[in-house]
Motif scaffolding. Structure first.
Motif, PDB file in Angstrom:
ATOM      1  N   ALA A  65     -49.571  -6.403 -14.410  1.00 27.17           N
ATOM      2  CA  ALA A  65     -49.309  -4.998 -14.753  1.00 27.17           C
ATOM      3  C   ALA A  65     -48.524  -4.303 -13.652  1.00 27.17           C
ATOM      4  N   MET A  66     -48.888  -4.531 -12.381  1.00 23.82           N
ATOM      5  CA  MET A  66     -48.174  -3.900 -11.269  1.00 23.82           C
ATOM      6  C   MET A  66     -46.760  -4.481 -11.124  1.00 23.82           C
ATOM      7  N   GLY A  67     -46.624  -5.773 -11.387  1.00 22.13           N
ATOM      8  CA  GLY A  67     -45.290  -6.365 -11.410  1.00 22.13           C
ATOM      9  C   GLY A  67     -44.447  -5.766 -12.522  1.00 22.13           C
ATOM     10  N   GLY A  68     -45.110  -5.501 -13.661  1.00 21.24           N
ATOM     11  CA  GLY A  68     -44.420  -4.865 -14.781  1.00 21.24           C
ATOM     12  C   GLY A  68     -43.929  -3.472 -14.430  1.00 21.24           C
ATOM     13  N   VAL A  69     -44.751  -2.717 -13.690  1.00 17.01           N
ATOM     14  CA  VAL A  69     -44.348  -1.372 -13.265  1.00 17.01           C
ATOM     15  C   VAL A  69     -43.088  -1.451 -12.405  1.00 17.01           C
ATOM     16  N   MET A  70     -43.087  -2.377 -11.450  1.00 12.11           N
ATOM     17  CA  MET A  70     -41.931  -2.521 -10.560  1.00 12.11           C
ATOM     18  C   MET A  70     -40.679  -2.965 -11.316  1.00 12.11           C
ATOM     19  N   TYR A  71     -40.866  -3.776 -12.326  1.00  8.49           N
ATOM     20  CA  TYR A  71     -39.719  -4.313 -13.068  1.00  8.49           C
ATOM     21  C   TYR A  71     -39.191  -3.309 -14.095  1.00  8.49           C
ATOM     22  N   LEU A  72     -40.098  -2.600 -14.769  1.00 10.18           N
ATOM     23  CA  LEU A  72     -39.701  -1.749 -15.890  1.00 10.18           C
ATOM     24  C   LEU A  72     -39.253  -0.347 -15.484  1.00 10.18           C
ATOM     25  N   MET A  73     -39.881   0.222 -14.444  1.00 10.63           N
ATOM     26  CA  MET A  73     -39.586   1.618 -14.119  1.00 10.63           C
ATOM     27  C   MET A  73     -38.109   1.869 -13.808  1.00 10.63           C
ATOM     28  N   PRO A  74     -37.446   1.046 -12.986  1.00 10.45           N
ATOM     29  CA  PRO A  74     -36.021   1.302 -12.730  1.00 10.45           C
ATOM     30  C   PRO A  74     -35.183   1.285 -14.007  1.00 10.45           C
ATOM     31  N   ARG A  75     -35.585   0.479 -14.970  1.00 10.81           N
ATOM     32  CA  ARG A  75     -34.834   0.417 -16.233  1.00 10.81           C
ATOM     33  C   ARG A  75     -35.052   1.677 -17.064  1.00 10.81           C
ATOM     34  N   MET A  76     -36.249   2.229 -17.022  1.00 15.28           N
ATOM     35  CA  MET A  76     -36.513   3.476 -17.739  1.00 15.28           C
ATOM     36  C   MET A  76     -35.743   4.643 -17.112  1.00 15.28           C
ATOM     37  N   VAL A  77     -35.706   4.663 -15.785  1.00 14.48           N
ATOM     38  CA  VAL A  77     -34.950   5.703 -15.082  1.00 14.48           C
ATOM     39  C   VAL A  77     -33.462   5.579 -15.406  1.00 14.48           C
ATOM     40  N   LYS A  78     -32.988   4.352 -15.514  1.00 16.94           N
ATOM     41  CA  LYS A  78     -31.575   4.122 -15.846  1.00 16.94           C
ATOM     42  C   LYS A  78     -31.236   4.698 -17.221  1.00 16.94           C
ATOM     43  N   ILE A  79     -32.150   4.564 -18.185  1.00 14.49           N
ATOM     44  CA  ILE A  79     -31.933   5.137 -19.523  1.00 14.49           C
ATOM     45  C   ILE A  79     -31.847   6.654 -19.433  1.00 14.49           C
ATOM     46  N   LEU A  80     -32.793   7.257 -18.685  1.00  8.10           N
ATOM     47  CA  LEU A  80     -32.778   8.707 -18.545  1.00  8.10           C
ATOM     48  C   LEU A  80     -31.484   9.182 -17.890  1.00  8.10           C
ATOM     49  N   MET A  81     -31.045   8.478 -16.851  1.00  5.76           N
ATOM     50  CA  MET A  81     -29.826   8.869 -16.147  1.00  5.76           C
ATOM     51  C   MET A  81     -28.594   8.708 -17.033  1.00  5.76           C
ATOM     52  N   GLU A  82     -28.657   7.779 -17.978  1.00  2.88           N
ATOM     53  CA  GLU A  82     -27.553   7.591 -18.926  1.00  2.88           C
ATOM     54  C   GLU A  82     -27.310   8.871 -19.729  1.00  2.88           C
ATOM     55  N   GLY A  83     -28.398   9.574 -20.034  1.00  4.29           N
ATOM     56  CA  GLY A  83     -28.253  10.843 -20.750  1.00  4.29           C
ATOM     57  C   GLY A  83     -27.982  12.008 -19.824  1.00  4.29           C
ATOM     58  N   LEU A  84     -28.493  11.925 -18.587  1.00  6.29           N
ATOM     59  CA  LEU A  84     -28.410  13.058 -17.676  1.00  6.29           C
ATOM     60  C   LEU A  84     -27.053  13.180 -16.988  1.00  6.29           C
ATOM     61  N   ILE A  85     -26.452  12.065 -16.643  1.00  2.37           N
ATOM     62  CA  ILE A  85     -25.198  12.097 -15.872  1.00  2.37           C
ATOM     63  C   ILE A  85     -24.082  12.856 -16.590  1.00  2.37           C
ATOM     64  N   PRO A  86     -23.843  12.630 -17.900  1.00  2.00           N
ATOM     65  CA  PRO A  86     -22.779  13.404 -18.562  1.00  2.00           C
ATOM     66  C   PRO A  86     -23.015  14.913 -18.503  1.00  2.00           C
ATOM     67  N   ILE A  87     -24.273  15.343 -18.670  1.00  2.00           N
ATOM     68  CA  ILE A  87     -24.597  16.766 -18.590  1.00  2.00           C
ATOM     69  C   ILE A  87     -24.376  17.274 -17.172  1.00  2.00           C
ATOM     70  N   SER A  88     -24.874  16.520 -16.191  1.00  2.00           N
ATOM     71  CA  SER A  88     -24.747  16.915 -14.795  1.00  2.00           C
ATOM     72  C   SER A  88     -23.280  17.044 -14.390  1.00  2.00           C
ATOM     73  N   GLU A  89     -22.462  16.101 -14.819  1.00  2.00           N
ATOM     74  CA  GLU A  89     -21.029  16.145 -14.494  1.00  2.00           C
ATOM     75  C   GLU A  89     -20.353  17.346 -15.142  1.00  2.00           C
ATOM     76  N   SER A  90     -20.723  17.637 -16.374  1.00  2.00           N
ATOM     77  CA  SER A  90     -20.132  18.778 -17.085  1.00  2.00           C
ATOM     78  C   SER A  90     -20.517  20.100 -16.422  1.00  2.00           C
ATOM     79  N   VAL A  91     -21.792  20.209 -15.999  1.00  2.00           N
ATOM     80  CA  VAL A  91     -22.251  21.424 -15.325  1.00  2.00           C
ATOM     81  C   VAL A  91     -21.512  21.608 -14.013  1.00  2.00           C
ATOM     82  N   ARG A  92     -21.389  20.523 -13.221  1.00  2.00           N
ATOM     83  CA  ARG A  92     -20.685  20.623 -11.938  1.00  2.00           C
ATOM     84  C   ARG A  92     -19.223  20.985 -12.142  1.00  2.00           C
ATOM     85  N   GLU A  93     -18.602  20.408 -13.167  1.00  2.00           N
ATOM     86  CA  GLU A  93     -17.200  20.703 -13.447  1.00  2.00           C
ATOM     87  C   GLU A  93     -17.015  22.177 -13.832  1.00  2.00           C
TER      88      GLU A  93
END
Length: 422
Positions: free
Chosen positions: A254-282
């Motif tokens: 389970a702890m190995g799963g946390v280490m393996y899965l969490m970065p991938r979940m954050v990557k999904i969130l950032m996939e949606g966040l980066i376009p918004i963040s870039e547009s706001v900064r622009e």
């Protein structure tokens, strides 16, 4: 007031997976992002947080019982029980000042952003409970509404400033472009933990000890990979909890799963966040000549880093040992043991992932936190009455997240000082 409270509670009960996408969507529209792009990004962000919550659930659901079992095995008998952040948050939201403080804290953030006191737009509404806790502390000690609001505002301003100052570090180390982390507990523990970590890194001999995930992986090969580190640390915690070999291995997986899965979940969130963040900064760059704004989000985004989760897991048994040996401590660590990775997020980033330095700094910080939580016990207990069902035989409760929070403890002392004067 009751109507306002009910409306606020309904919105909060929808959870981060609804509130966050909605907030992001509205911000995107305000900054003139195309409707389709804003809607798609908001949905992806919601999905990312679903994944993050699932992985955090995997962490707490497995680590929590193991930590509780260690408490029993170590024979720890202390008089104040750490009931954890969920009960502290519930008490904060149920406090008389909560309903009015939520819109006031949001308006304060917008005002501070407008006058350039902060660069952080804190859209993590759920974690406003830390501000509510400071306000509730002031109210319980003094009985004064205006002072309660002042306490919440002081806490919020300090957290926003810390979030601003740590944003470059967070963005570089955790790869969270355009993000800051104004989570009250993370900011408060980082406030004292980062300078302590810096001092530790200057001690001769210790300053040469380096154990970041990259170095460990180079030296130990497959056994240094994050998921294997999680497996090993989880397995050892299982043995300390006196699990049989099978269940200890299950905890390790389970702890190995946390280490393996969490970065991938954050990557999904950032996939949606980066376009918004870039547009706001622009948009801000064109309209306000390069004005920078950080989107303030939950420190859960930092939990998936291997150095962070490894440091947090190692500190679980250490915290239990500290509770026994520290003179004057009366707090039995319990509910908040599984959330220690949140407390060390800034410490780990400031030490650039050096697990040894981070654990040493975390040990000192948690020692202080236990003593603060002990001192906070009477006020914390008063706040919890009518909200939390005390375990049989328990007369006082506290928590590391609120009672052991350095900023909240300072608010407590401030309130007690003024109450004694006036």
């Amino acid at each position: 007031m009751d109507t306002l409270y009910n409306v606020v509670q309904y919105i909060l009960n929808l959870g981060a997976t609804v509130i966050l996408p909605l907030a992001i969507f509205l911000i995107a529209i305000i900054f003139r992002v195309r409707f389709g792009k804003a809607f798609k990004s908001a949905i992806i962000i919601g999905i990312g947080f679903v994944g993050i919550n699932l992985v955090i659930g995997l962490l707490t659901d497995n680590l929590g019982p193991a930590a509780q079992q260690m408490v029993k095995n170590f024979g720890i008998n202390l008089t104040i029980v750490d009931t954890g952040w969920p009960s502290a948050a519930a008490a904060s939201w149920a406090s008389p000042v909560a309903a009015i403080l939520i819109p006031l804290c949001l308006l304060l953030n917008i005002l501070l952003l407008f006058v350039k006191v902060t660069k952080t737009l804190d859209i993590d509404i759920w974690n406003y409970w830390h501000f509510m806790a400071a306000g509730a502390t002031g109210y319980i000690v003094t009985g004064n509404w205006w002072f309660a609001i002042l306490c919440a505002f002081i806490f919020e301003v300090i957290v926003l400033i810390i979030a601003d100052r740590t944003a470059p570090m967070v963005q570089k180390f955790y790869g969270l472009e355009g993000i800051s982390l104004p989570t009250g507990s993370t900011a408060a523990f980082g406030l004292i933990g980062m300078p302590i970590g810096w001092l530790i890194s200057k001690i001769p001999g210790i300053n040469k000890l380096k154990a970041d995930p990259e170095t460990i992986q180079k030296r130990f090969g497959i056994f240094g990979e994050p998921m294997i580190m999680g497996l090993i640390i989880g397995f050892v915690i299982g043995l300390l909890a006196k699990y049989d070999i099978g269940n200890a291995f299950k905890l390790g997986i389970a702890m190995g799963g946390v280490m393996y899965l969490m970065p991938r979940m954050v990557k999904i969130l950032m996939e949606g966040l980066i376009p918004i963040s870039e547009s706001v900064r622009e948009y801000l760059s064109k309209k306000y000549h390069g004005r920078e704004v950080h989107l303030g989000l939950d420190a859960a985004l930092s939990i998936g880093h291997p150095a962070n989760i490894a440091t947090g897991l190692i500190l679980v048994p250490i915290t239990l040992i500290l509770a026994v040996i520290i003179p004057g401590n009366k707090v039995l660590p319990f509910g908040d043991l599984a959330t220690i990775p949140f407390y060390v997020s800034f410490i780990v980033a400031s030490r650039k992932g050096n697990i040894i330095h981070s654990v040493l700094a975390g040990t000192i910080v948690l020692s202080l936190s236990l003593l603060m939580a002990t001192d906070f016990g009477p006020v914390h207990t008063e706040m919890m009455k009518g909200v939390y069902d005390f375990p049989q035989g328990v007369t006082q409760v506290s928590s590391l997240d609120m009672g052991g929070n350095p900023l909240n403890w300072i608010i407590l002392k401030f309130a007690q000082l003024l109450h004694s004067i006036f």
